[in-house]
Design an enzyme around this catalytic site. Structure first.
Site, mmCIF file in Angstrom:
data_model
loop_
_atom_site.group_PDB
_atom_site.id
_atom_site.type_symbol
_atom_site.label_atom_id
_atom_site.label_comp_id
_atom_site.label_asym_id
_atom_site.label_seq_id
_atom_site.Cartn_x
_atom_site.Cartn_y
_atom_site.Cartn_z
ATOM 1 N N ASP A 8 40.518 -80.916 -3.495
ATOM 2 C CA ASP A 8 40.781 -81.459 -2.157
ATOM 3 C C ASP A 8 41.770 -80.620 -1.358
ATOM 4 O OD1 ASP A 8 39.075 -83.623 -2.563
ATOM 5 O OD2 ASP A 8 40.649 -84.832 -3.487
ATOM 6 N N LYS A 30 35.382 -81.823 -9.192
ATOM 7 C CA LYS A 30 34.951 -82.843 -8.222
ATOM 8 C C LYS A 30 34.995 -82.276 -6.807
ATOM 9 C CE LYS A 30 37.302 -86.381 -6.383
ATOM 10 N NZ LYS A 30 36.788 -86.589 -4.990
ATOM 11 N N ASP A 59 31.009 -85.783 -4.976
ATOM 12 C CA ASP A 59 31.515 -87.114 -4.608
ATOM 13 C C ASP A 59 31.310 -87.361 -3.111
ATOM 14 O OD1 ASP A 59 32.804 -89.552 -4.715
ATOM 15 O OD2 ASP A 59 34.818 -88.688 -4.641
ATOM 16 N N LYS A 61 29.596 -90.232 -1.919
ATOM 17 C CA LYS A 61 29.560 -91.685 -1.652
ATOM 18 C C LYS A 61 28.468 -92.025 -0.630
ATOM 19 C CE LYS A 61 34.496 -92.311 -2.648
ATOM 20 N NZ LYS A 61 34.910 -90.891 -2.785
ATOM 21 N N LEU A 62 27.251 -91.670 -0.952
ATOM 22 C CA LEU A 62 26.128 -91.885 -0.032
ATOM 23 C C LEU A 62 25.976 -93.365 0.309
ATOM 24 C CD1 LEU A 62 23.418 -89.556 -1.632
ATOM 25 C CD2 LEU A 62 25.053 -89.004 0.181
ATOM 26 N N ASP A 64 23.542 -95.499 3.212
ATOM 27 C CA ASP A 64 22.654 -95.502 4.374
ATOM 28 C C ASP A 64 21.473 -96.413 4.058
ATOM 29 O OD1 ASP A 64 21.321 -94.636 6.822
ATOM 30 O OD2 ASP A 64 22.574 -92.836 6.692
ATOM 31 N N THR A 68 16.661 -92.995 3.523
ATOM 32 C CA THR A 68 17.607 -91.942 3.900
ATOM 33 C C THR A 68 18.517 -91.614 2.724
ATOM 34 O OG1 THR A 68 17.559 -92.618 6.215
ATOM 35 C CG2 THR A 68 19.452 -91.310 5.504
ATOM 36 N N ARG A 178 47.614 -91.231 -11.947
ATOM 37 C CA ARG A 178 48.884 -90.590 -11.625
ATOM 38 C C ARG A 178 49.672 -90.335 -12.911
ATOM 39 N NH1 ARG A 178 46.582 -89.903 -7.613
ATOM 40 N NH2 ARG A 178 47.134 -90.492 -5.465
ATOM 41 N N GLY A 207 43.804 -85.470 -8.861
ATOM 42 C CA GLY A 207 43.878 -84.429 -7.846
ATOM 43 C C GLY A 207 45.291 -83.943 -7.636
#
Length: 227
Positions: A8, A30, A59, A61-62, A64, A68, A178, A207
């Site tokens: 990220d 990721k 990642d 997160k589709l 719709d 689609t 964490r 991350g």
């Protein structure tokens, strides 16, 4: 339990530099919305060039309407990623169509359904879904399993309950990990890697504790010990 490292960072070069430091380790890379929108599918090939054994978790997160979503998932599968996220709130019909499409392939990614984002507090979740968080997470997970997906994305605090309801073969992926649980930042429901393992998480996502560290490889090695 397997470790997913979230890529990220602000620049593609920084993400690739991080992976160079982690080369040779058993982990998942990721790739989220920021990196994929900015760097495109070619970024996945650059990850593979660094270490062909890195598994790739896309990642996105589709979320719709059914066809689609299914078509988008099919395009993601063509990129030969190893795992993909979709939203469980898209409903059983959408997930069923998506899985029918992917199961026709010789090889497909693991499909993980997002139940409740770890940024949700109990109060915020209740205001959106009008149901207690853990109750709704389990309900969505049941629907996801009936649709044929492989598992769900949830917090550590829902993982064990989902396993008890649906069996150990139904996978749980837990973000919000964490080293110090006081370092929440934009997450609400956080835990450490040992707690994730105790709650039977199959995958953890880490991350900032990795890429903000002076020695990212050392942090990853410590996390892998807890896996």
């Amino acid at each position: 339990m397997q470790l997913c490292v979230a890529l990220d960072l602000e620049k593609k070069e920084d993400n690739l530099s991080l992976l160079q430091e982690l080369k040779g380790l058993d982990l998942w890379a990721k790739v989220g919305l920021r990196s994929f929108i900015r760097d495109g599918a070619v970024f996945l090939d650059e990850i593979r060039k660094i270490d062909g054994n890195f598994k790739i978790f896309l990642d996105l997160k589709l979320y719709d309407i059914p066809y689609t979503m299914a078509n988008a998932a099919l395009e993601c599968a063509k990129l030969e990623v190893d795992m993909l996220t979709v939203h469980l709130s898209s409903a059983k019909s959408a997930l069923t169509i998506l899985m029918q499409r992917l199961n026709a392939l010789k090889k497909r990614p693991l499909i993980m359904g997002v139940s409740a984002l770890t940024s949700f507090s109990e109060e915020e979740f209740l205001s959106v879904y009008n149901a207690p968080l853990k109750t709704q997470a389990i309900k969505l997970s049941v629907m996801g399993k009936e649709s044929g997906i492989d598992g769900v994305v949830c917090s550590v605090f829902e993982s064990l309950a989902i396993k008890e309801a649906l069996g150990k073969d139904f996978l749980t992926l837990t973000p919000g990990i964490r080293l110090n649980k006081n370092d929440k930042e934009d997450q609400e429901r956080v835990a450490n890697a040992k707690e994730a393992k105790q709650n039977l998480s199959d995958f953890i996502v880490v991350g900032r504790p990795i890429y903000q560290a002076k020695e990212p490889r050392e942090v990853v090695l410590e996390l892998l010990k807890d896996c």
